[in-house]
Design a protein around this motif. Structure first.
Motif, PDB file in Angstrom:
ATOM      1  N   CYS B  94      -3.578  -6.086  -6.768  1.00 35.80           N
ATOM      2  CA  CYS B  94      -3.069  -6.712  -5.544  1.00 35.80           C
ATOM      3  C   CYS B  94      -3.353  -8.211  -5.564  1.00 35.80           C
ATOM      4  O   CYS B  94      -3.568  -8.829  -4.512  1.00 35.80           O
ATOM      5  CB  CYS B  94      -3.684  -6.061  -4.311  1.00 35.80           C
ATOM      6  N   LEU B  97      -6.070  -9.870  -3.474  1.00 36.54           N
ATOM      7  CA  LEU B  97      -5.936 -10.044  -2.020  1.00 36.54           C
ATOM      8  C   LEU B  97      -6.380  -8.804  -1.248  1.00 36.54           C
ATOM      9  O   LEU B  97      -6.563  -8.853  -0.035  1.00 36.54           O
ATOM     10  CB  LEU B  97      -4.482 -10.391  -1.670  1.00 36.54           C
ATOM     11  N   GLY B  98      -6.517  -7.679  -1.949  1.00 43.15           N
ATOM     12  CA  GLY B  98      -6.886  -6.437  -1.272  1.00 43.15           C
ATOM     13  C   GLY B  98      -8.359  -6.096  -1.442  1.00 43.15           C
ATOM     14  O   GLY B  98      -9.032  -5.750  -0.494  1.00 43.15           O
ATOM     15  N   HIS B 102      -8.700  -1.698  -0.962  1.00 48.23           N
ATOM     16  CA  HIS B 102      -7.246  -1.777  -0.742  1.00 48.23           C
ATOM     17  C   HIS B 102      -6.507  -1.918  -2.065  1.00 48.23           C
ATOM     18  O   HIS B 102      -5.945  -2.960  -2.356  1.00 48.23           O
ATOM     19  CB  HIS B 102      -6.908  -2.952   0.185  1.00 48.23           C
ATOM     20  N   PHE B 104      -3.370  -1.083  -4.233  1.00 50.26           N
ATOM     21  CA  PHE B 104      -1.982  -0.620  -4.096  1.00 50.26           C
ATOM     22  C   PHE B 104      -1.288  -0.786  -5.441  1.00 50.26           C
ATOM     23  O   PHE B 104      -1.569  -1.738  -6.169  1.00 50.26           O
ATOM     24  CB  PHE B 104      -1.204  -1.465  -3.076  1.00 50.26           C
ATOM     25  N   HIS B 114      -6.788   2.618   1.886  1.00 51.17           N
ATOM     26  CA  HIS B 114      -6.797   2.270   3.314  1.00 51.17           C
ATOM     27  C   HIS B 114      -8.203   2.437   3.869  1.00 51.17           C
ATOM     28  O   HIS B 114      -8.810   3.491   3.719  1.00 51.17           O
ATOM     29  CB  HIS B 114      -5.801   3.144   4.067  1.00 51.17           C
TER      30      HIS B 114
END
Lengths: 327, 349
Positions: B94, B97-98, B102, B104, B114
């Motif tokens: 990501c 950024l996650g 997080h 993805f 999540h």
């Protein structure tokens, strides 16, 4: 052009977007068989069927989240809250899931979802049912927030929201559902960009910056002010986020005086942000301190006389305008 | 036929080893302060997600909670991209950024990662709603922990999933503790699977330390859902060897309890099954383990040497198709102009 109600304009917007894009569906409490608690979705179940117009149980967090999940895999949900006061039960989905997904996933998942429903204090509904949620939602980066005040703006902003690739809240004005206004015929596409304010009345002495339910209030007050030789310009924000700074600055640079009238509570409100931006960017244009008219900073009382006292009204707005005009 | 199954099981064992070795490295790097924020390790629970992945198609939707490194790796996200994400680097899955909670990976149908407990169960309902809406036979696999089952969003989602007959397998990874609170102290039920009964969703209990049992039960369920969309609930009993997160010494449980589960380790168990059946030699196992360790170490090196996103890129990830406000230039455009030598226009705020 023809004259239709705000409710009918929203209904047309929904029908046109459902018709245009098979990925669009409408979901919420009582939207299908009951035709909407405020009859905004009248006739849509019959026209588009139960797959596209979907009744839910009373589970705002659940169905708002369902919408976010469906948007992650390419559908374009329109989620109706029976009132935005009930969206507070779904706050985590609206504020923590919908707008954060794009950042958290490094740009892999945008969420093309529209949350909509009546917003703002109505009439004697008491504290739990009278929330104006615009400042809550405008505070969350990743969300867009619009607040139409006329049938044409309602139609054009809702259609634009459905086509936006980001989460958008369309905060409808509960008290204006039956109000009427001129709108293009159904075969003319009405699309109003998010982030464009609209000068609803031109004037030269003071800018009244307003949105949603305070637009008709400002228009009425401007007519009274005219009799006292004060010419008020009315700037309807239409979008809270993105905010159209240029139109605000142009108006205030012309009148040199500003009053912000909002339906929300005062603390950390929309008016505070607008006020900050005016003084930061065009301080030299101001001939008087900016005034704000909003609710009193208390939970909404049920009693009619007390409720009127808490809400922004014509007397408060008149007084604020006269103060900035030193009249 | 038997060969394919044999190959698959050895591959799956290798995947479990990769997750284990990756997480051991992540733990070490966290302690060396190369990884920020929270970091929740999956060690001990590997057979759950690997068993699930062995039972589903590559295009089925997978979504989970914050203990998600294993889910991304099992789904096919590269160890390099996973480690770089932990390091906050632009090469992360990501783009940094996650972070740990997080993960993805759209390409591999991994829908997060999540971190608000229970809040992703409604998202799983929406993903499955979309499959049904489009008349696809995709199944959504939604993982969550035993802590999620007492959250309102979980209950609302289960009712919606059952009401709309959505093709979701709800997998409760019951590792006995929601952070430091044991199931006995958090849940009024005798067994978690009974939550499903309240929503008229069929439920099963599976031993999560046994890869084959997880895979076989989920295969059976997924096949049934593809024929006729419906939800299913599986309580998979597992155990995490480490604390809730890196900062948790797990003093709320005994050493004896931990040792009991360690003896029942899912990797040791599958290895023993395969060895007993003559499908895996000790040398082969050692080679798999060596490769997993090397891959994890290489991922650390990759992450360390990767760049970070430039700070002004943050504005590009608030909205798709900015600019946010009319007339306001996008930071990326400003950067472009700067590169072209033009003076940067003054942005208003």
């Amino acid at each position: 052009m023809r004259e239709i109600t705000y409710r009918q304009a929203l209904n047309e917007a929904l029908a046109e977007e459902l018709e245009r894009d098979p990925n669009v569906f409408l979901m919420g409490e009582e939207v299908a068989e009951y035709h909407g608690a405020y009859k905004v979705s009248q006739g849509l179940l019959e026209r588009f069927g139960p797959k596209r117009v979907v009744d839910t149980p009373i589970s705002e967090n659940g169905f708002a989240g369902l919408g976010v999940g469906a948007a992650m895999v390419g559908l374009r949900p329109i989620i109706e809250f029976m009132t935005l006061s009930f969206s507070l039960v779904a706050f985590d989905q609206v504020v923590n899931n919908a707008p954060n997904m794009f950042m958290m996933s490094g740009g892999q998942f945008n969420i093309p979802i529209t949350f909509r429903g009546p917003n703002g204090p109505a009439h004697q509904l008491g504290a739990t049912h009278s929330h104006a949620t615009e400042s809550l939602y405008a505070n969350a980066p990743g969300l867009k927030v619009c607040t139409p005040a006329t049938p044409r703006d309602a139609k054009g902003l809702l259609k634009t929201a459905v086509r936006d690739d980001n989460p958008v809240l369309v905060l409808e004005a509960e008290l204006l559902y039956s109000s009427k206004g001129m709108v293009e015929p159904p075969d003319a596409e009405v699309l109003i960009p998010l982030g464009q304010a609209d000068v609803k009345r031109e004037g030269s002495d003071v800018s009244i910056i307003c949105y949603a339910q305070t637009v008709p209030l400002a228009i009425a007050v401007a007519a009274q002010l005219e009799e006292e030789d004060i010419s008020a310009e009315i700037v309807d924000l239409r979008s809270i986020k993105p905010l159209d700074e240029a139109t605000i600055f142009n108006s205030v640079s012309k009148t040199h005086r500003a009053v912000i009238v909002e339906q929300d509570r005062p603390f950390c409100g929309v008016g505070a942000e607008v006020c900050y931006r005016i003084q930061k960017n065009i301080f030299d244009q101001l001939d008087a301190p900016i005034m704000r008219v909003s609710q009193e900073d208390v939970p909404m009382p049920y009693n009619e006389r007390l409720e009127k006292f808490v809400l922004p009204n014509a007397d408060k707005l008149m007084a604020a305008v006269k103060k900035v005009c030193y009249a | 036929m038997q060969r394919a199954e044999q190959r698959d099981e050895v591959e799956m064992l290798a995947l479990m080893l990769l997750i284990r070795r990756f997480e051991e490295r992540a733990s070490q790097q966290y302690q060396a302060q190369k990884i920020g924020g929270f970091c929740h390790l999956y060690i001990g629970q590997e057979a759950v997600v690997v068993g699930a992945v062995a039972a589903v198609r590559d295009d089925d939707y997978i979504i989970t909670a914050y203990r998600d490194h294993g889910h991304a790796l099992a789904r096919g996200t590269s160890p390099n991209a996973c480690m770089a994400e932990l390091f906050g680097k632009a090469t992360g899955c990501c783009q940094g950024l996650g972070g740990s909670m997080h993960f993805f990976d759209k390409k591999n149908h991994m829908y997060g990662g999540h971190a608000i407990v229970g809040a992703h169960v409604p998202l799983a309902a929406g993903m499955a709603f979309a499959s049904k809406y489009r008349e696809e036979d995709r199944v959504t696999i939604c993982f969550f922990g035993d802590g999620a089952i007492n959250q309102g969003s979980f209950h609302e989602a289960l009712n919606l999933i059952a009401l709309y007959k959505l093709p979701v397998v709800l997998i409760c990874e019951n590792n006995l503790f929601a952070m430091g609170t044991s199931v006995k102290r958090s849940t009024s039920l005798k067994q978690i699977v009974d939550r499903a009964e309240g929503y008229d969703i069929p439920g099963d209990i599976v031993d999560g330390m046994n890869f084959r049992e997880v895979r076989d039960k989920l295969s059976e369920i997924v096949t049934s859902i593809r024929k006729d969309p419906h939800p299913a609930f599986v309580e998979i009993r597992t155990y995490r060897y480490r604390g809730h997160s890196m900062s948790d010494p797990a003093s709320y449980r005994t050493k004896d309890e931990l040792e009991k589960y360690r003896l029942d380790d899912p990797i040791i168990r599958l290895r023993a099954q395969l060895t007993r059946e003559g499908k895996l030699t000790n040398e082969q196992f050692d080679a798999l383990d060596k490769k997993a360790k090397e891959t994890a170490l290489a991922a650390v090196k990759f992450a360390e040497s990767s760049p970070e996103l430039p700070v002004e890129k943050v504005y590009d990830y608030a909205y798709l198709n900015g600019p946010m406000e009319p007339g306001r230039p996008r930071p990326a455009d400003l950067e472009q102009k700067r590169r072209e030598g033009a003076p940067a226009p003054k942005a208003q705020s």
